[in-house]
Design a protein around this motif. Structure first.
Motif, PDB file in Angstrom:
ATOM      1  N   ALA A  45      26.302  28.318  31.612  1.00 34.90           N
ATOM      2  CA  ALA A  45      26.782  28.469  30.236  1.00 34.90           C
ATOM      3  C   ALA A  45      26.014  29.579  29.540  1.00 34.90           C
ATOM      4  O   ALA A  45      24.826  29.802  29.812  1.00 34.90           O
ATOM      5  N   GLY A  46      26.704  30.291  28.674  1.00 32.39           N
ATOM      6  CA  GLY A  46      26.035  31.296  27.857  1.00 32.39           C
ATOM      7  C   GLY A  46      26.078  32.708  28.381  1.00 32.39           C
ATOM      8  O   GLY A  46      25.505  33.607  27.750  1.00 32.39           O
ATOM      9  N   ILE A  47      26.762  32.956  29.514  1.00 34.66           N
ATOM     10  CA  ILE A  47      26.825  34.344  29.964  1.00 34.66           C
ATOM     11  C   ILE A  47      27.733  35.121  29.005  1.00 34.66           C
ATOM     12  O   ILE A  47      28.655  34.559  28.413  1.00 34.66           O
ATOM     13  N   PRO A  48      27.474  36.412  28.817  1.00 29.89           N
ATOM     14  CA  PRO A  48      28.298  37.197  27.899  1.00 29.89           C
ATOM     15  C   PRO A  48      29.771  37.180  28.307  1.00 29.89           C
ATOM     16  O   PRO A  48      30.098  37.143  29.499  1.00 29.89           O
ATOM     17  N   ALA A  49      30.654  37.223  27.322  1.00 26.17           N
ATOM     18  CA  ALA A  49      32.092  37.161  27.592  1.00 26.17           C
ATOM     19  C   ALA A  49      32.557  38.318  28.459  1.00 26.17           C
ATOM     20  O   ALA A  49      33.412  38.154  29.335  1.00 26.17           O
ATOM     21  N   ASP A  50      31.988  39.514  28.232  1.00 25.86           N
ATOM     22  CA  ASP A  50      32.417  40.657  29.041  1.00 25.86           C
ATOM     23  C   ASP A  50      31.961  40.520  30.489  1.00 25.86           C
ATOM     24  O   ASP A  50      32.635  40.983  31.411  1.00 25.86           O
ATOM     25  N   THR A  51      30.821  39.845  30.705  1.00 25.71           N
ATOM     26  CA  THR A  51      30.352  39.601  32.072  1.00 25.71           C
ATOM     27  C   THR A  51      31.272  38.613  32.775  1.00 25.71           C
ATOM     28  O   THR A  51      31.638  38.812  33.944  1.00 25.71           O
ATOM     29  N   ALA A  52      31.657  37.568  32.082  1.00 27.34           N
ATOM     30  CA  ALA A  52      32.590  36.595  32.660  1.00 27.34           C
ATOM     31  C   ALA A  52      33.915  37.267  32.995  1.00 27.34           C
ATOM     32  O   ALA A  52      34.509  37.003  34.051  1.00 27.34           O
ATOM     33  N   ALA A  53      34.379  38.146  32.110  1.00 32.86           N
ATOM     34  CA  ALA A  53      35.648  38.847  32.340  1.00 32.86           C
ATOM     35  C   ALA A  53      35.542  39.782  33.551  1.00 32.86           C
ATOM     36  O   ALA A  53      36.476  39.881  34.358  1.00 32.86           O
ATOM     37  N   ARG A  54      34.385  40.445  33.686  1.00 34.46           N
ATOM     38  CA  ARG A  54      34.183  41.352  34.821  1.00 34.46           C
ATOM     39  C   ARG A  54      34.178  40.567  36.134  1.00 34.46           C
ATOM     40  O   ARG A  54      34.788  40.993  37.127  1.00 34.46           O
ATOM     41  N   LEU A  55      33.507  39.421  36.159  1.00 36.80           N
ATOM     42  CA  LEU A  55      33.484  38.604  37.360  1.00 36.80           C
ATOM     43  C   LEU A  55      34.875  38.063  37.679  1.00 36.80           C
ATOM     44  O   LEU A  55      35.303  38.049  38.840  1.00 36.80           O
ATOM     45  N   ASN A  56      35.597  37.641  36.650  1.00 41.41           N
ATOM     46  CA  ASN A  56      36.946  37.130  36.863  1.00 41.41           C
ATOM     47  C   ASN A  56      37.839  38.199  37.479  1.00 41.41           C
ATOM     48  O   ASN A  56      38.589  37.932  38.429  1.00 41.41           O
ATOM     49  N   THR A  57      37.755  39.408  36.938  1.00 38.25           N
ATOM     50  CA  THR A  57      38.580  40.499  37.470  1.00 38.25           C
ATOM     51  C   THR A  57      38.265  40.770  38.930  1.00 38.25           C
ATOM     52  O   THR A  57      39.167  40.902  39.763  1.00 38.25           O
ATOM     53  N   ALA A  58      36.975  40.835  39.253  1.00 41.53           N
ATOM     54  CA  ALA A  58      36.574  41.140  40.633  1.00 41.53           C
ATOM     55  C   ALA A  58      37.072  40.073  41.603  1.00 41.53           C
ATOM     56  O   ALA A  58      37.634  40.388  42.669  1.00 41.53           O
ATOM     57  N   PHE A  59      36.894  38.808  41.247  1.00 39.72           N
ATOM     58  CA  PHE A  59      37.239  37.743  42.187  1.00 39.72           C
ATOM     59  C   PHE A  59      38.743  37.475  42.240  1.00 39.72           C
ATOM     60  O   PHE A  59      39.281  37.189  43.315  1.00 39.72           O
ATOM     61  N   THR A  60      39.448  37.570  41.107  1.00 35.15           N
ATOM     62  CA  THR A  60      40.892  37.334  41.157  1.00 35.15           C
ATOM     63  C   THR A  60      41.601  38.458  41.911  1.00 35.15           C
ATOM     64  O   THR A  60      42.572  38.203  42.626  1.00 35.15           O
ATOM     65  N   GLN A  61      41.107  39.670  41.763  1.00 36.43           N
ATOM     66  CA  GLN A  61      41.693  40.770  42.534  1.00 36.43           C
ATOM     67  C   GLN A  61      41.445  40.576  44.024  1.00 36.43           C
ATOM     68  O   GLN A  61      42.337  40.831  44.852  1.00 36.43           O
ATOM     69  N   ALA A  62      40.259  40.106  44.379  1.00 38.46           N
ATOM     70  CA  ALA A  62      39.954  39.853  45.794  1.00 38.46           C
ATOM     71  C   ALA A  62      40.842  38.738  46.344  1.00 38.46           C
ATOM     72  O   ALA A  62      41.340  38.822  47.480  1.00 38.46           O
ATOM     73  N   LEU A  63      41.063  37.691  45.555  1.00 42.95           N
ATOM     74  CA  LEU A  63      41.883  36.572  46.006  1.00 42.95           C
ATOM     75  C   LEU A  63      43.337  36.974  46.206  1.00 42.95           C
ATOM     76  O   LEU A  63      44.076  36.302  46.947  1.00 42.95           O
ATOM     77  N   ALA A  64      43.751  38.059  45.572  1.00 47.73           N
ATOM     78  CA  ALA A  64      45.137  38.515  45.682  1.00 47.73           C
ATOM     79  C   ALA A  64      45.364  39.476  46.831  1.00 47.73           C
ATOM     80  O   ALA A  64      46.515  39.834  47.123  1.00 47.73           O
ATOM     81  N   THR A  65      44.313  39.887  47.521  1.00 51.02           N
ATOM     82  CA  THR A  65      44.471  40.852  48.608  1.00 51.02           C
ATOM     83  C   THR A  65      45.051  40.188  49.854  1.00 51.02           C
ATOM     84  O   THR A  65      44.781  39.023  50.129  1.00 51.02           O
ATOM     85  N   PRO A  66      45.848  40.918  50.627  1.00 49.33           N
ATOM     86  CA  PRO A  66      46.433  40.349  51.852  1.00 49.33           C
ATOM     87  C   PRO A  66      45.384  39.847  52.834  1.00 49.33           C
ATOM     88  O   PRO A  66      45.591  38.815  53.487  1.00 49.33           O
TER      89      PRO A  66
END
Length: 324
Positions: free
Chosen positions: A259-280
């Protein structure tokens, strides 16, 4: 001459500074804490993702912190610095079941974490020993319920332990179908499956990935999956909800940060992992584990876990399971 020395000195200082900056950046390693031992499906999928995000996040390592049904590892994540460099795997157990099984947890599943994204869902499957199913004439869930009602107390089922997903699924089946079967807890999912294969117990709720080989080999009879709908991996196997409406107990896990990580850090991690999960590549490797990638937003993952906690509060109460 003095000017030349000054220029050379400045160039030398610059050459030393650049590696220093690079080293400082390289020191910012991201850890994924897996609250279970190495080699299991959660560990394997975490390592697949760690490899897939290296171009966007840099070095990502997996650290196994097993123990206490996942409580030790996920508690360590909750207590880590909220800088985005320590994230952990939240599971059905740690964030939905354990809050109702344990009288006291070393973490608050809702307040101590920042959701990043759900990773996947894995169906569980109701399986019988194939020889037992043939001998008893059980080919469907309806047959199993009919037999259990006609022979009260004769059937038993195994699970990986009190409070495990297999145990809770068995108790929910009994409750919704109005039947009784004796629960036989084993010390882990693998011993429970061996108990089923050897005929010590009549049926189990097992992870589809773990049971698939023996289903295909004809050693286990798959009666139903526990997801709300049929699994694309085994589309001929019905969903239990087709017989018992609203029956849904599957296995999921995802990524959370303290808890408490900056919102932009959470968004950056979300982008990295969701993009990876979408790869073939990731989809194909997950498919080999019979897992369906389920990337979503932090808010959607938070809402999902809230719904899961509410669902399992009811299921654990029905089961009467307690760990301490």
């Amino acid at each position: 001459m003095i000017a030349r020395r000054q220029v050379l000195g400045a160039l030398a200082a610059a050459s030393l500074a650049a590696p220093g900056i690079a080293l400082a950046q390289a020191d910012k390693v991201t850890r994924i804490v897996v609250p279970f031992a190495a080699g299991g499906p959660i560990d394997v999928t975490a390592r697949i993702l760690a490899e897939a995000v290296k171009d966007s996040l840099g070095t990502v390592i997996v650290e196994n912190r097993p123990g206490a049904g996942g409580n030790i590892g996920i508690s360590a994540v909750a207590k880590s610095a909220p800088d985005g460099h320590t994230i952990g795997i939240a599971t059905t157990a740690s964030h939905a079941i354990n809050p109702w099984l344990f009288s006291k947890l070393p973490y608050d599943p809702q307040k101590d974490f920042t959701p990043i994204t759900q990773m996947l869902r894995v169906p569980n499957v109701l399986v019988m020993n194939a020889d037992t199913a043939q001998r008893l004439g059980i080919r469907t869930v309806t047959d199993l319920i009919r037999y259990a009602k006609a022979h009260p107390g004769v059937l038993n089922y195994g699970s990986g332990g009190n409070g495990s997903a297999g145990h809770l699924a068995g108790e929910l089946l009994k409750f919704q179908a109005g039947v009784f079967a004796l629960h036989i807890p084993y010390n882990g999912a693998n011993p429970a499956q061996l108990g089923l294969l050897s005929g010590q117990v009549d049926f189990n709720f097992d992870n589809l990935a773990a049971a698939a080989t023996n289903i295909r080999a004809g050693k286990l009879k798959a009666l139903a999956v526990t997801t709300a709908r049929r699994s694309p991996v085994m589309p001929d196997v019905p969903a239990l909800a087709e017989t018992l409406p609203d029956f849904e107990i599957d296995t999921w896990w995802g990524l959370v940060a303290p808890a408490g990580i900056p919102a932009d850090t959470a968004a950056r991690l979300n982008t990295a992992f969701t993009q990876a999960l979408a790869t073939p590549e990731v989809k194909n490797r997950f498919a080999a584990l019979m897992a369906d990638p389920a990337p979503n937003t932090p808010d959607a993952f938070a809402a999902f876990m809230t719904r899961e906690r509410a669902k399992y509060q009811r299921v654990v109460k029905i089961s009467g399971a307690k760990v301490d």
